[in-house]
Design an enzyme around this catalytic site. Structure first.
Site, short mmCIF file in Angstrom:
data_model
loop_
_atom_site.label_atom_id
_atom_site.label_comp_id
_atom_site.label_asym_id
_atom_site.label_seq_id
_atom_site.Cartn_x
_atom_site.Cartn_y
_atom_site.Cartn_z
N SER A 255 0.82 -1.20 0.00
CA SER A 255 0.00 0.00 0.00
C SER A 255 0.85 1.24 0.00
O SER A 255 2.01 1.23 0.41
CB SER A 255 -0.89 0.01 1.24
OG SER A 255 -0.08 0.21 2.38
N LYS A 256 0.25 2.30 -0.47
CA LYS A 256 0.91 3.60 -0.52
C LYS A 256 1.39 4.05 0.84
O LYS A 256 2.36 4.78 0.95
CB LYS A 256 -0.10 4.65 -1.01
CG LYS A 256 -0.12 4.85 -2.49
CD LYS A 256 -0.96 6.07 -2.79
CE LYS A 256 -1.68 5.85 -4.11
NZ LYS A 256 -2.70 6.78 -4.41
N ARG A 257 0.64 3.65 1.85
CA ARG A 257 0.95 4.14 3.20
C ARG A 257 2.34 3.74 3.65
O ARG A 257 2.97 4.42 4.43
CB ARG A 257 -0.10 3.66 4.20
CG ARG A 257 -1.17 4.69 4.47
CD ARG A 257 -2.26 4.15 5.36
NE ARG A 257 -2.95 3.03 4.75
CZ ARG A 257 -2.96 1.81 5.22
NH1 ARG A 257 -2.31 1.52 6.33
NH2 ARG A 257 -3.62 0.85 4.60
N GLY A 259 4.99 3.18 1.62
CA GLY A 259 6.08 3.52 0.69
C GLY A 259 5.53 3.85 -0.68
O GLY A 259 4.33 3.82 -0.89
#
Ligand code: GLU
Length: 484
Positions: A255-257, A259
């Site tokens: 997930s974006k969270r 990286g």
């Protein structure tokens, strides 16, 4: 399908950027095509009007081209099975949906959103699977026609017989069974007239003669619907291969969270495309040996779907960094020179102050110590300007009351040298150490600090050779004045 030329496709929905998972899917398709003398097709699945992003598909193609995954057929390349943008194929999907209605394999449904909502709530209350109850099938042909003529909004749904079982023989996952409970009467045409992913995807895979559907595991649950659609149309099935999920270090879904997930982000951080390709290739595949450094040709040679793993693949940025540094080390000097000049051009240092020969020596001296080309200007900024400060720790440890005197002796010796190379510096330094009856460390560490401002870097004599005699002496004198 044995004698057919394999035809595979990457079929992204443009979101505005290329996800690393998308890159992995594209890469495996590409490798499979190249390995088997097949065709790699790019098809843009842009039928979700709510998700329209201006310039998204152009950006996607640009990024794919940057990493070198150019398609044999696609929106820009063309090809005999186009258009390759789904939004340009709407009439094709409608025609196919109507054909299924004609054959009783699909039907119009006019349910209001409110009715569907109530149905879902009831099913939820009764702990039933939330699927459509086929109410629309109770309408007579006449009633349907009347509603259509009156312009009532409708969708077109698949008519799946209760109890239908579907079995998939996936190249990677093996035999996977699905039964009726999980197969809903999938909507094929939405109320806006656009096809759903399922219809458009299957129709296009068939019309574009796709032989192998290679895609992420998140699409596995859609595959039964697709197989039923192939059956409804009486079409031959492609082979399926569902690639393992990409995971964060903590094994949650990537997930974006945690990286960056956009290929563009890695590009702008200075990762080499070769390194990204190499790294992404290893996210779920290995050749079965310990080798981890590959260029694209080796990947094409080694790749097979049979060696793709089932279990999720952990995205490890440290490994990506390591792979990037390996690719840096393996790059031809001339290429690194161009890249370093480019870094200098956008930096505060002036690119024109240094000869190619000088820059090449800088490149070689630091090759083992940098991960990115931009790091040359950070980790070895002293090649481009005298130190602006001196590492306090090194001063504490390596600079004492006798240092200025020792260094003045060294300057005297250095001054005698003519066009010195690294061994001349070494001999000079050794002779001074002997004369002063001190260990050479008493000179080496302070000299490094004086010339570079820091305590680590290339071999000291190499450093001195590159910086050059006059500048070395100048810097030692400055340090003697500045460090107390
Ligand atoms: N459009 C789908 C996506 O965004 C394609 C999935 C598939 O390959 O079938 O990934």
């Amino acid at each position: 399908m044995i004698n057919e030329t394999p035809r595979v496709r990457f079929a992204p929905s443009p979101t505005g950027y290329l996800h690393v998972g998308g890159l992995r899917t594209a890469l495996y398709n590409y490798l499979f095509a190249k390995k088997n003398n097949g065709k790699f097709i790019l098809r843009i699945e842009d039928t979700d009007q709510n998700r329209f992003v201006e310039g998204a598909f152009e950006n996607l193609i640009e990024t794919l081209n940057w990493v070198g995954l150019t398609s044999d057929e696609g929106p820009k390349t063309g090809g005999e099975f186009g258009p390759y943008l789904q939004s340009k194929r709407l009439d094709i999907y409608m025609k196919h949906a109507l054909q299924l209605i004609e054959e009783g394999k699909a039907y119009y449904a006019f349910d209001t959103p409110e009715r569907l909502q109530t149905l879902r709530e009831e099913q939820y209350k009764n702990k039933l699977q939330p699927i459509y109850d086929k109410l629309a099938l109770q309408l007579s042909k006449k009633e349907v026609e009347k509603k259509l003529a009156a312009g009532e909004p409708f969708v077109i749904r698949m008519n799946i017989q209760p109890g239908t079982k579907v079995v998939i023989n996936d190249i990677i996952r093996g035999r996977v069974e699905f039964d009726r409970e999980v197969i809903d009467d999938q909507i094929l045409i939405k109320s806006d007239g656009y096809p759903t992913y399922h219809l458009a995807n299957v129709v296009d895979d068939h019309l574009m003669k796709i032989t192998h559907v290679i895609r992420g595991e998140e699409w596995l649950s859609s595959t039964p619907k697709h197989i039923l659609l192939y059956n409804f149309f009486g079409w031959e099935l492609p082979e399926f291969a569902h690639l393992p999920l990409l995971l964060n270090q903590d094994k949650s879904k990537l997930s974006k969270r945690q990286g960056d997930v956009a290929v563009e982000d890695y590009k702008s951080k200075g990762y080499f495309k070769e390194a990204l390709i190499n790294f992404v290739a290893l996210l779920g595949w290995s050749a079965g040996d310990d080798k981890e450094f590959y260029n694209i040709d080796e990947l094409i040679e080694k790749f097979s779907l049979e060696r793709v793993q089932k279990s999720g693949a952990v995205f490890n940025v440290e490994k990506l960094n390591w792979i990037n540094s390996e690719h840096l080390k393996n790059k031809p000097l001339e290429e690194l020179l161009i890249l370093l000049k480019e870094e200098l051009r956008i930096s505060d240092f002036s690119e024109n102050d240094y000869s190619d020969d000088y820059l090449k020596r800088v490149i070689n001296s630091m090759k083992e110590r940098v991960t990115f080309v931009s790091e040359y200007l950070v980790k070895s900024d002293y090649f481009f300007r005298p130190p602006v400060s001196y590492d306090e720790n090194i001063i504490q440890k390596r600079w004492d009351i006798s240092t200025p005197d020792n260094l003045n002796n060294l300057i005297e010796e250095f001054e005698k040298l003519e066009n010195p190379n690294h061994s001349d510096y070494e001999a000079a330094l050794k002779s001074v150490a002997e004369k002063l009856q001190i260990g050479s460390g008493k000179l080496i560490h302070p000299v490094r600090l004086a010339v570079s401002g820091v305590g680590v870097g290339p071999g000291i004599f190499e450093l001195l050779e590159i910086v050059g005699k006059d500048e070395v002496i100048e810097r030692i004198k400055t340090a003697i004045n500045k460090i107390r």
